[in-house]
Design a protein around this motif. Structure first.
Motif, PDB file in Angstrom:
ATOM      1  N   THR A   1       6.633 -11.730  27.284  1.00 41.25           N
ATOM      2  CA  THR A   1       7.246 -11.485  26.282  1.00 41.25           C
ATOM      3  C   THR A   1       6.438 -10.140  25.599  1.00 41.25           C
ATOM      4  O   THR A   1       7.002  -8.972  25.524  1.00 41.25           O
ATOM      5  CB  THR A   1       7.622 -12.414  25.429  1.00 41.25           C
ATOM      6  OG1 THR A   1       6.264 -13.092  25.124  1.00 41.25           O
ATOM      7  CG2 THR A   1       8.312 -13.765  25.926  1.00 41.25           C
TER       8      THR A   1
ATOM      9  N   ALA B   1      18.843 -17.070  35.166  1.00 40.80           N
ATOM     10  CA  ALA B   1      19.900 -16.540  34.414  1.00 40.80           C
ATOM     11  C   ALA B   1      19.857 -15.024  33.885  1.00 40.80           C
ATOM     12  O   ALA B   1      20.807 -14.473  33.794  1.00 40.80           O
ATOM     13  CB  ALA B   1      20.696 -17.480  33.566  1.00 40.80           C
ATOM     14  N   ASP B   2      18.447 -14.949  33.342  1.00 42.80           N
ATOM     15  CA  ASP B   2      18.182 -13.983  32.712  1.00 42.80           C
ATOM     16  C   ASP B   2      17.619 -12.834  33.601  1.00 42.80           C
ATOM     17  O   ASP B   2      17.012 -11.766  33.006  1.00 42.80           O
ATOM     18  CB  ASP B   2      17.487 -14.146  31.439  1.00 42.80           C
ATOM     19  CG  ASP B   2      16.112 -14.762  31.905  1.00 42.80           C
ATOM     20  OD1 ASP B   2      16.053 -15.406  33.136  1.00 42.80           O
ATOM     21  OD2 ASP B   2      15.040 -14.652  31.153  1.00 42.80           O
ATOM     22  N   ILE B   3      17.507 -12.819  35.007  1.00 40.24           N
ATOM     23  CA  ILE B   3      17.164 -11.992  35.656  1.00 40.24           C
ATOM     24  C   ILE B   3      18.228 -11.499  36.530  1.00 40.24           C
ATOM     25  O   ILE B   3      18.634 -12.124  37.503  1.00 40.24           O
ATOM     26  CB  ILE B   3      15.951 -12.742  36.532  1.00 40.24           C
ATOM     27  CG1 ILE B   3      15.047 -13.241  35.729  1.00 40.24           C
ATOM     28  CG2 ILE B   3      15.372 -11.839  37.530  1.00 40.24           C
ATOM     29  CD1 ILE B   3      13.707 -12.062  34.887  1.00 40.24           C
ATOM     30  N   THR B   4      18.336  -9.993  36.395  1.00 41.93           N
ATOM     31  CA  THR B   4      19.315  -9.536  37.416  1.00 41.93           C
ATOM     32  C   THR B   4      18.428  -9.018  38.530  1.00 41.93           C
ATOM     33  O   THR B   4      17.382  -8.873  38.554  1.00 41.93           O
ATOM     34  CB  THR B   4      19.969  -8.316  36.661  1.00 41.93           C
ATOM     35  OG1 THR B   4      18.775  -7.028  36.408  1.00 41.93           O
ATOM     36  CG2 THR B   4      20.655  -8.799  35.460  1.00 41.93           C
TER      37      THR B   4
ATOM     38  N   LYS C   1      16.161  -5.958  37.831  1.00 38.63           N
ATOM     39  CA  LYS C   1      15.020  -6.437  36.865  1.00 38.63           C
ATOM     40  C   LYS C   1      14.039  -7.161  37.953  1.00 38.63           C
ATOM     41  O   LYS C   1      12.655  -6.858  37.740  1.00 38.63           O
ATOM     42  CB  LYS C   1      15.561  -7.340  35.823  1.00 38.63           C
ATOM     43  CG  LYS C   1      14.306  -7.946  35.025  1.00 38.63           C
ATOM     44  CD  LYS C   1      14.646  -8.650  33.672  1.00 38.63           C
ATOM     45  CE  LYS C   1      13.460  -9.319  33.009  1.00 38.63           C
ATOM     46  NZ  LYS C   1      12.459  -7.969  32.531  1.00 38.63           N
TER      47      LYS C   1
END
Length: 523
Positions: free
Chosen positions: A143, A315-318, A321
């Motif tokens: 973060t 879910a938040d990792i493409t 990315k």
């Protein structure tokens, strides 16, 4: 109509109240509960303030000790005194002060990040033997330090980290590393030809700031070894990552919401992050068009596609990315830390000509004037001792930090979930109770019997981290250091320049503040 408006207003106010309670709990009550659990077990520390924690006091201690630390640094190479390399109190004075006041295990906070600082070697040993995924990397790495590390192998946790490690670690196994030794030697030889040309134009002697050249060299090696590209392609990535590192080192972590504010500092971070990400994706696009060997980048691309197709990514990792984060992690860890370590090695050999002569004699005896071969690197015993001692005195990474992802127990202390366990590496590396009375002196001979023979608790020596999160690239880094140093020793003698100012600083890594200026003479 009026009733509907009242109901709407009540719902809005209720929502704000619930949000306020959640923030109050997260920012004040939860950290306080964690500290109380440790206080009840006898763990002490400075009293934190709301919002800033102990940041203000930490900064005050650093300012007070800066002059003392500077005066020690200025005199380090004059009289070769027993405190020659005792720099930790100047760079980390808060650790030294709170350790004296509260004992070897104490707590403090930066913002709402609650830290349990451990300098007790027995507890460090227990932590190093822990294999549970309940002990992971701190959340602020992905973060607060997200623009630099994202959620790559250096900062992720749990099964996601385990999958990344399975992909990346095998590329750095010892047998695989042997195949890169020739490439390392060729890149180093190219740099040394430039040095030789400079020396010839100055009558055989020349002054060089080696840390800049070693960064370029290490970047070239990691780029060619792992990404199938040359330094010219990776130049933008390396320079921007270095700039981003410098910018982020000036910031403060732990203050809630600070990283979202559109300040000048944050805008510079966001700009650099975007430029770095786009440059990496451009390199990836060009790489995918080539028919190249299955290098590390190709493995990352294949893994991203496989995970994306199977829906196994968080879910938040493409997929993009996943690729960018791991490329940044490898670029950062693979070139910056090795280049700094090589710079410190050369500085120490320049300051200690007797060890320089011993290391050179060994290199010439084993390798001659040829490129060092993979199988001969392990025979360079003296050079290995020099590297190990350099990494003891000047470890590139300052802290091993782990977050308790669930409640854990070490040495009878119950550490609640959410606490960050911090181990200051330089403090343990220069603890006379673990080493000997000459702990602040450069003495590679202490490693003649290996790490176990040098340190009373070998787990307290951790230049590559500890436990299951030990650096995956340590074999690669050691081979690279041996190749670079052996080739330099075989071609040059060198000494400290009068322009050299000894001033270690912490800028996410421990580096020479003013660079490393050396005088080189062609052999």
């Amino acid at each position: 109509m009026i009733l509907a408006e009242k109901i709407t207003l009540s719902l809005v106010l209720g929502g704000f109240f619930v949000l306020f309670l959640q923030l109050y709990d997260a920012l004040l009550l939860k950290p306080r509960r964690r500290r109380l659990k440790l206080q009840k077990q006898g763990i002490k520390g400075p009293i934190p303030s709301y919002l800033y924690g102990n940041i203000v006091e930490l900064k005050r201690i650093q300012l007070q000790k800066r002059r003392i630390g500077a005066s020690v640094a200025e005199n380090q190479f004059g009289g070769r005194s027993a405190v020659e390399h005792a720099w930790t109190s100047a760079v980390f004075p808060h650790i030294e002060q709170w350790r004296r006041e509260y004992g070897p295990t104490f707590m403090y906070s930066t913002g709402n990040i609650q830290i349990l600082c451990i300098t007790d070697a027995e507890m460090v040993k227990e932590i190093s033997l822990c294999t549970s995924l309940n002990l992971g990397k701190p959340s602020y790495l992905s973060t607060e330090r997200g623009p630099l590390l994202g959620r790559g192998i250096l900062s992720s946790n749990g099964p996601y980290w385990a999958n990344q490690r399975k992909i990346i670690a095998p590329e750095f196994y010892l047998e695989r590393v042997k195949g890169f030794v020739k490439l390392m030697a060729e890149s180093t030889s190219t740099m040394l030809k430039t040095w030789e040309s400079k020396a010839e134009s100055w009558g055989g002697k020349v002054e060089i700031r080696v840390d800049d050249d070693l960064r370029s060299l290490s970047a070239d090696i990691i780029s060619r070894s792992c990404f199938g590209s040359n330094y010219a392609e990776g130049e933008k990535i390396f320079s921007k990552l270095q700039t981003l590192q410098m910018v982020m080192s000036k910031g403060i972590i732990g203050i809630p919401g600070l990283r979202y504010l559109p300040s000048r500092h944050n805008k510079e971070i966001w700009r650099l992050e975007k430029e770095i990400d786009l440059t990496i994706l451009g390199l990836v696009e060009r790489h995918s068009e080539d028919t190249c060997d299955k290098d590390l980048l190709q493995l990352i691309l294949s893994a991203a596609k496989s995970y994306g197709d199977n829906g196994n990514l968080p879910a938040d990792i493409t997929p993009n990315k996943f690729i960018v984060d791991n490329c940044k992690n490898i670029y950062f860890a693979g070139h910056e830390t090795t280049a700094i370590s090589a710079s410190w090695c050369l500085m120490l050999l320049a300051a200690h000509p007797e060890w320089q002569a011993r290391a050179r004699a060994e290199v010439l005896e084993i390798c001659g004037l040829r490129f060092p071969a993979a199988d001969t690197l392990r025979s360079l015993k003296t050079l290995t001792m020099v590297i190990l001692e350099t990494l003891r005195l000047y470890p590139p990474v300052a802290y091993v930090v782990r977050e308790a992802l669930q409640d854990v127990i070490f040495k009878g202390i119950h550490i609640p979930k959410g606490i960050n366990i911090q181990i200051p590496i330089p403090v343990l590396h220069q603890d006379p109770d673990l080493w000997d009375s000459n702990v602040h002196q450069f003495n590679p001979e202490r490693f003649a019997g290996g790490i176990a023979g040098a340190c009373k608790i070998p787990q307290a020596y951790m230049p590559f981290g500890l436990g299951t999160r030990t650096c995956a690239g340590q074999h690669f880094a050691m081979a690279e250091l041996k190749v670079i140093l052996s080739l330099i020793l075989s071609k040059f003698s060198f000494s400290l320049s009068p322009a050299y100012q000894h001033s270690p600083v912490f800028r996410l890594v421990i580096q020479p503040e003013h660079g490393v200026n050396l005088h080189f003479e062609k052999l």
